[in-house]
Design an enzyme around this catalytic site. Sequence first.
Site, short mmCIF file in Angstrom:
data_model
loop_
_atom_site.label_atom_id
_atom_site.label_comp_id
_atom_site.label_asym_id
_atom_site.label_seq_id
_atom_site.Cartn_x
_atom_site.Cartn_y
_atom_site.Cartn_z
N ASP B 28 0.85 -1.20 0.00
CA ASP B 28 0.00 0.00 0.00
C ASP B 28 0.88 1.24 0.00
O ASP B 28 1.82 1.33 0.80
CB ASP B 28 -0.86 0.05 1.27
CG ASP B 28 -2.09 -0.83 1.17
OD1 ASP B 28 -2.29 -1.48 0.14
OD2 ASP B 28 -2.88 -0.84 2.15
N LYS B 85 -8.19 0.62 -5.16
CA LYS B 85 -9.39 0.05 -4.54
C LYS B 85 -10.65 0.78 -4.97
O LYS B 85 -10.68 2.02 -5.01
CB LYS B 85 -9.28 0.14 -3.01
CG LYS B 85 -8.26 -0.81 -2.39
CD LYS B 85 -8.31 -0.70 -0.87
CE LYS B 85 -7.09 -1.29 -0.20
NZ LYS B 85 -7.05 -2.75 -0.23
N GLY B 157 -5.46 -3.01 8.75
CA GLY B 157 -5.11 -1.85 9.56
C GLY B 157 -4.94 -2.15 11.03
O GLY B 157 -4.94 -1.24 11.85
N ARG B 169 -6.23 -20.58 6.88
CA ARG B 169 -6.40 -21.97 7.35
C ARG B 169 -7.78 -22.49 6.99
O ARG B 169 -7.95 -23.64 6.60
CB ARG B 169 -6.20 -22.04 8.87
CG ARG B 169 -4.75 -22.09 9.27
CD ARG B 169 -4.62 -22.79 10.62
NE ARG B 169 -3.24 -22.85 11.06
CZ ARG B 169 -2.41 -23.84 10.79
NH1 ARG B 169 -2.82 -24.87 10.03
NH2 ARG B 169 -1.18 -23.83 11.23
N GLY B 218 -3.32 -7.41 8.14
CA GLY B 218 -2.66 -7.60 9.42
C GLY B 218 -1.22 -8.03 9.36
O GLY B 218 -0.60 -8.28 10.39
N GLY B 239 -0.33 -3.75 3.95
CA GLY B 239 -1.03 -2.48 3.90
C GLY B 239 -0.34 -1.46 4.76
O GLY B 239 0.68 -0.88 4.39
#
Lengths: 196, 298
Positions: B28, B85, B157, B169, B218, B239
């Site tokens: 990002d 985006k 974020g 998973r 994350g 990000g």
Amino acid sequence: MKIGVLALQGAVREHIHLLNQAGAEATAVKRAEQLQDLDGLIIPGGESTAIAKLMNQYQLKEPILNMHQQGKPIFGTCAGLILVANQVEGLTEPHLNLIDIAVKRNAFGRQKESFEADLSIEGVGDNFTAVFIRAPYIERVGPEVHILAKMDGKIVAARQGTVMGAAFHPELTDDLRVHQYFVNMVKDSLVANSLK
Amino acid sequence: MMSEIRQVGTERVKRGMAEMQKGGVIMDVVNAEQAKIAEQAGAVAVMALERVPSDIRAAGGVARMADPTIVEEVMKAVTIPVMAKARIGHIVEARILEAMGVDYIDESEVLTPADEVFHLEKSQFTVPFVCGARNLGEALRRIGEGASMIRTKGEPGTGNIVEAVRHMRMMQGQIRKVVNMSRDELMTEAKELGAPYEWLLHIHETGKLPVVNFAAGGVATPADAALMMHLGSDGVFVGSGIFKSEKPEKFAKAIVEATTHYEDFALLAELSKDIGTPMTGLEISKIKAEDRMQERGW
């Protein structure tokens, strides 16, 4: 016959799949020591700036140049073509400088101009579905270079001795012919090198 | 001379673009300067934004497509692909980005959804799309709509990898289950997952998703990126992690190398040294349910 696919980033598993189908033993290569016992190398599509940085960072340039000096075939597709060229538009220095061609990056435009088209490739055949993704083309070839294919008048595949480059992605189709051509190049080199 | 016929925007051309990003890191960025740092560090693409997710989270209000000026500035600054985006279901934002020549559009839950029922019919576009998913059903619904690339949603974020791990998973486990099912169980599984039957059958037969699947939401450290590669991600989106860290240049480079060499733990130790403090993380349970971005999308 063992052919490596440079696995720093990009379309690695597709090349491995097609090489295996074409009768070679294919292996992903990330480290210099893994290059030693190979008979040939494919540098795949991906992002050329990212692959080049990782190649320099992990000292892969010298061993690849050594492979070339030993007469082992090297094939670059798309980003790989940019890496093997001896001149790249916008860069002062070439990356590997293995084939006497000048390459223009993203020459066919951005992603929305990316396309597929049927191509005639010398030594490979007609109606090869070639996938061009933000693809480069070859602007100039040296006297030793043999042109293998053109798209709308632009050179998109070429060969000089044991080095081949393609602007498109033969790994994105199920058509084995280009990989078979390269496997044959490696076979020929094994014969030629054993006679030395 | 006969001119060869060029077919643009085919499924193969759109999915192929994502295939070329495999093993790489997409970062990002909010301006040309950050885009150049990302390219220098070895990013395979940049996502041009007005604000990174952690700032969107902090600012609140309605988050929309970035100002085209920012997207253009980034496109001019780098030679690597540029993504941007659009809001979920916002046909016009997506068409604007396509007209500008953006290389990939993220129909993203990070922005405030424009439609709370329908996603974009992405197969109608020439430009390819990436969409977030938390499970196999969601991934296959997006692929059914024409998405050419999938990523986990994670919880954007937050700098907290737990949700991306959960989603990756979940998807991998569900794929293994579908592969091992008997064929006569697939229709009921399609109903349970809310997944198009044809795509479930495709997974049953081929053993994998028909498109590339990246990790997102994350990722805050080189070890996080390597973890996601271990769990079967094809690549990583980072990000807020990079430009919210103390030393963005070094941090970005370390994440790129960690993604390539995710199995070399001695190297990962070196890459994790002295890269400054990563972004401050958020505990997921402290985020109110209505503020969780992963709940957006249907």
